[in-house]
Design an enzyme around this catalytic site. Structure first.
Site, PDB file in Angstrom:
ATOM      1  NE  ARG A  36      -1.348   0.661   3.985  1.00  0.00           N
ATOM      2  CZ  ARG A  36      -2.393   0.858   5.192  1.00  0.00           C
ATOM      3  NH1 ARG A  36      -3.630   1.127   5.282  1.00  0.00           N
ATOM      4  NH2 ARG A  36      -1.553   0.492   6.058  1.00  0.00           N
ATOM      5  CB  THR A  37       3.004   2.411   2.470  1.00  0.00           C
ATOM      6  OG1 THR A  37       2.235   2.357   3.299  1.00  0.00           O
ATOM      7  CG2 THR A  37       3.861   3.476   2.352  1.00  0.00           C
ATOM      8  CB  SER A 131       3.531 -21.977  11.646  1.00  0.00           C
ATOM      9  OG  SER A 131       3.936 -22.303  12.474  1.00  0.00           O
ATOM     10  CE  LYS A 188       0.907 -20.092  12.695  1.00  0.00           C
ATOM     11  NZ  LYS A 188       0.982 -18.791  13.248  1.00  0.00           N
ATOM     12  CG  HIS A 191       1.383 -23.637  14.974  1.00  0.00           C
ATOM     13  ND1 HIS A 191       1.625 -23.291  15.165  1.00  0.00           N
ATOM     14  CD2 HIS A 191       2.142 -24.995  14.455  1.00  0.00           C
ATOM     15  CE1 HIS A 191       2.757 -23.017  14.887  1.00  0.00           C
ATOM     16  NE2 HIS A 191       2.950 -23.910  14.970  1.00  0.00           N
ATOM     17  CG  ASN A 192      -0.037 -19.936  16.406  1.00  0.00           C
ATOM     18  OD1 ASN A 192       0.258 -20.517  15.448  1.00  0.00           O
ATOM     19  ND2 ASN A 192       0.061 -18.593  16.340  1.00  0.00           N
ATOM     20  CD  GLU A 195       4.470 -20.952  19.143  1.00  0.00           C
ATOM     21  OE1 GLU A 195       4.600 -21.378  17.744  1.00  0.00           O
ATOM     22  OE2 GLU A 195       4.581 -20.076  19.158  1.00  0.00           O
ATOM     23  CE1 TYR A 196      -0.308 -18.508  22.408  1.00  0.00           C
ATOM     24  CE2 TYR A 196      -0.749 -17.558  24.613  1.00  0.00           C
ATOM     25  CZ  TYR A 196      -1.208 -17.314  23.327  1.00  0.00           C
ATOM     26  OH  TYR A 196      -0.688 -16.020  22.824  1.00  0.00           O
ATOM     27  NE  ARG A 451     -27.020 -27.859  35.266  1.00  0.00           N
ATOM     28  CZ  ARG A 451     -27.348 -28.889  34.417  1.00  0.00           C
ATOM     29  NH1 ARG A 451     -27.451 -29.528  34.199  1.00  0.00           N
ATOM     30  NH2 ARG A 451     -28.383 -27.850  33.806  1.00  0.00           N
TER      31      ARG A 451
HETATM   32  P1  2AM Z   1       1.538  -0.273   4.675  1.00  0.00           P
HETATM   33  O1  2AM Z   1       2.762  -0.570   4.374  1.00  0.00           O
HETATM   34  O2  2AM Z   1       0.718   0.302   3.093  1.00  0.00           O
HETATM   35  O3  2AM Z   1       1.629  -0.097   6.396  1.00  0.00           O
HETATM   36  C1  2AM Z   1       1.936  -5.431   8.023  1.00  0.00           C
HETATM   37  O4  2AM Z   1       0.602  -3.918   8.377  1.00  0.00           O
HETATM   38  C2  2AM Z   1       1.247  -4.449   6.120  1.00  0.00           C
HETATM   39  O5  2AM Z   1      -0.178  -4.963   5.841  1.00  0.00           O
HETATM   40  C3  2AM Z   1       1.732  -3.784   5.661  1.00  0.00           C
HETATM   41  O6  2AM Z   1       2.517  -3.871   4.747  1.00  0.00           O
HETATM   42  C4  2AM Z   1       0.690  -2.715   5.830  1.00  0.00           C
HETATM   43  O7  2AM Z   1       0.851  -1.737   4.751  1.00  0.00           O
HETATM   44  C5  2AM Z   1      -0.291  -3.420   5.163  1.00  0.00           C
HETATM   45  N1  2AM Z   1      -1.553  -3.657   5.434  1.00  0.00           N
HETATM   46  C6  2AM Z   1      -2.052  -3.435   6.426  1.00  0.00           C
HETATM   47  N2  2AM Z   1      -3.048  -2.623   5.719  1.00  0.00           N
HETATM   48  C7  2AM Z   1      -3.232  -2.285   4.885  1.00  0.00           C
HETATM   49  C8  2AM Z   1      -4.683  -1.784   4.024  1.00  0.00           C
HETATM   50  N3  2AM Z   1      -5.883  -1.859   4.399  1.00  0.00           N
HETATM   51  N4  2AM Z   1      -4.981  -2.223   2.421  1.00  0.00           N
HETATM   52  C9  2AM Z   1      -3.646  -2.867   1.919  1.00  0.00           C
HETATM   53  N5  2AM Z   1      -2.968  -3.345   2.929  1.00  0.00           N
HETATM   54  C10 2AM Z   1      -2.555  -3.038   3.945  1.00  0.00           C
END
Ligand code: 2AM
Length: 479
Positions: A36-37, A131, A188, A191-192, A195-196, A451
């Site tokens: 996204r970024t 995992s 999964k 699994h977790n 793990e706990y 009861r």
């Molecule tokens: P970001 O780098 O733009 O924040 C873990 O948080 C990952 O999920 C990151 O790559 C983040 O992107 C992505 N992420 C979190 N919310 C999101 C959204 N609503 N749409 C797309 N990517 C998202």
């Protein structure tokens, strides 16, 4: 842009996504990536992801255009609303027969719902457990995919190529199709939860060895090294051994002694407990393990209470070496009970959801790549191979025998913990579970009487069918 259509697209380049993308690329697949970024995507494709078979994309449209059909798009984003948002954005860009895969730690019911929604749009959906943490993602995770069965042949070559490999020839992938809907995420989650339990049991064994046997950190490292050569051979025992050898660079002390005793949690253990309560499945050990973390978090209160509440002296056992070995046997017995509970819960969920699960295969998925990898899983797989309808792992002849042999040690360890005042909630609940499960008759007859007495809830009888009610007040005798 891409010289050739990519085999898969991956959305979300945080550390897990990045490492998984590198793993996929390292197996020769062509992969398109998007974050996204945008600066994150650019930094990746200019750095660790600067590879001929990695294509950076600045929009989801570009990502979709870069993919071979049927397209496969894997989401490695924060579990929750982000997944729904991305599905909503992707659906109009994709075509029938394409696959959306969620690799996050998703709540199983969310995957059930999303599978229905995406299938209703004519596409395929997979929720997969991944995992093994960052290193697993990079070098070979354990993968637990579930959802639309028709997606499996499409993703199988990639998934099995990137998964951890085990077996004598190192060629058995820790990845196979789990089942419909959220079953992969459920596996999964179990699994977790396991793990706990494993981690808390090891911590309780540590407390017993430290206080009950008076072992130093160096001795603990040696004990865990020895344990790792036997039936307890596992990743968690191995890293525990290593932890006792590490010194703090600042102080020169054993680092473990400098770490604050306040545990954190991300919540998958809690999910397993919550779902166990919903199902009425007695997963007591993961629940105690979750509560042990909660109790540890009350550090300030515990410090205050330590000077108010009385307890016995945590005196050492007369026979430290013998006690150490008893702790080992008790730990193995407790571990069997813990895995038994995990598989029982899985079977209860499967029965409720109508999933057909292959428990042997599930045990095999955990043999590599993940935190609970252990030699013991081969024995579990063998038990399910011998009897796929095994009601409870403790009933497998091999495990029943181990438990019978471990009993004296198991009881002695729990009794010693109670006597010297070392808190071992998971050891204790493991034994209570064993004893509860092996009793043909429990005091629940009295419970049913109570009861019925106060609430006319009725009871069943041992000698005739139907539900019965008694006017207890009328029949009661003066004492
Ligand atoms: P970001 O780098 O733009 O924040 C873990 O948080 C990952 O999920 C990151 O790559 C983040 O992107 C992505 N992420 C979190 N919310 C999101 C959204 N609503 N749409 C797309 N990517 C998202």
């Amino acid at each position: 842009m891409a010289q050739q259509p990519c085999d898969i697209g991956l959305v979300g380049l945080a550390v897990m996504g990045e490492n998984l993308a590198l793993n996929i690329a390292s197996r020769g697949f062509h992969i398109a990536v998007f974050n996204r970024t945008t600066s994150v995507t650019d930094a990746f494709t200019a750095g660790r992801g600067k590879l001929p078979n990695v294509v950076g994309c600045h929009t989801l449209e570009q990502l979709v255009a870069a993919l071979a059909k049927p397209r496969k798009v894997m989401l490695m984003v924060k579990a929750g609303p982000a997944v729904d948002q991305l599905i909503a954005t992707l659906l109009p860009l994709l075509s029938p027969g394409d696959v959306i895969i969620d690799g996050g730690n998703t709540y199983p019911a969310d995957t059930d719902r999303r599978t229905r929604e995406v299938e209703a749009a004519g596409l395929l959906y997979v929720g997969t457990g991944v995992s093994g943490g960052e290193e697993g993602a990079l070098k070979g995770p354990s993968l637990m995919p579930g959802g639309s069965a028709a997606a499996w042949p499409l993703i199988k070559p990639i998934f099995q190529a990137i998964a951890a490999k085990v077996g004598p020839a190192g060629d058995i992938p820790c990845c196979d199709w789990v089942g419909p809907g959220g079953s992969g995420n459920y596996v999964k989650m179990v699994h977790n939860g396991i793990e706990y339990g494993d981690m808390q049991l090891i911590c309780e064994a540590y407390a017993l060895l430290k206080h009950g046997a008076g072992l130093s950190n160096d001795e603990l490292a040696r004990v865990f090294d020895g344990w790792n050569r036997g039936e307890l051979d596992s990743y968690l025992i191995e890293i525990t051994r290593d932890i006792f050898t590490v010194r703090d660079p600042d102080t020169g002390d054993h680092l473990v002694d400098r770490i604050l005793d306040r545990a954190g949690a991300k919540g998958t253990g809690k999910w397993m407990s919550q779902l166990a309560l919903d199902l009425g499945a007695p997963s007591t050990m993961v629940t105690e393990a979750v509560f042990a973390r909660s109790l540890s978090a009350l550090k300030d209160q515990r410090v205050r209470a330590s000077s108010v509440l009385a307890g016995p002296d945590m005196r050492s056992h007369d026979d430290p070496a013998g006690f150490t070995d008893q702790v080992r046997r008790a730990l193995y017995a407790a571990k069997i009970a813990s895995y038994a509970q995990g598989f029982v819960q899985l079977a209860a969920a499967a029965a409720e959801q109508g999933w057909q699960l292959d428990y042997r295969s599930i045990a095999m998925l955990w043999r590599g790549g993940c935190i609970i990898r252990a030699r013991f899983l081969d024995d579990i797989a063998a038990a399910y191979a011998a009897n796929p309808k095994l009601e409870n792992l403790m009933l497998a002849p091999s495990f029943a025998k181990v438990l019978a042999a471990a009993q004296p040690a198991w009881r002695h360890v729990v009794a010693t913990a109670a006597t010297i005042g070392v808190p071992v909630p998971v050891f204790m609940s493991s034994l209570a579970y064993y004893d509860g499960y092996r009793h043909a008759r429990l005091p629940a007859n009295l419970l049913q009487a109570q009861r019925d007495y106060f609430g006319a809830h009725t009871y069943e009888r041992t000698d005739k069918p139907g539900s019965h009610h008694t006017e207890w007040l009328e029949l009661r005798r003066k004492v």
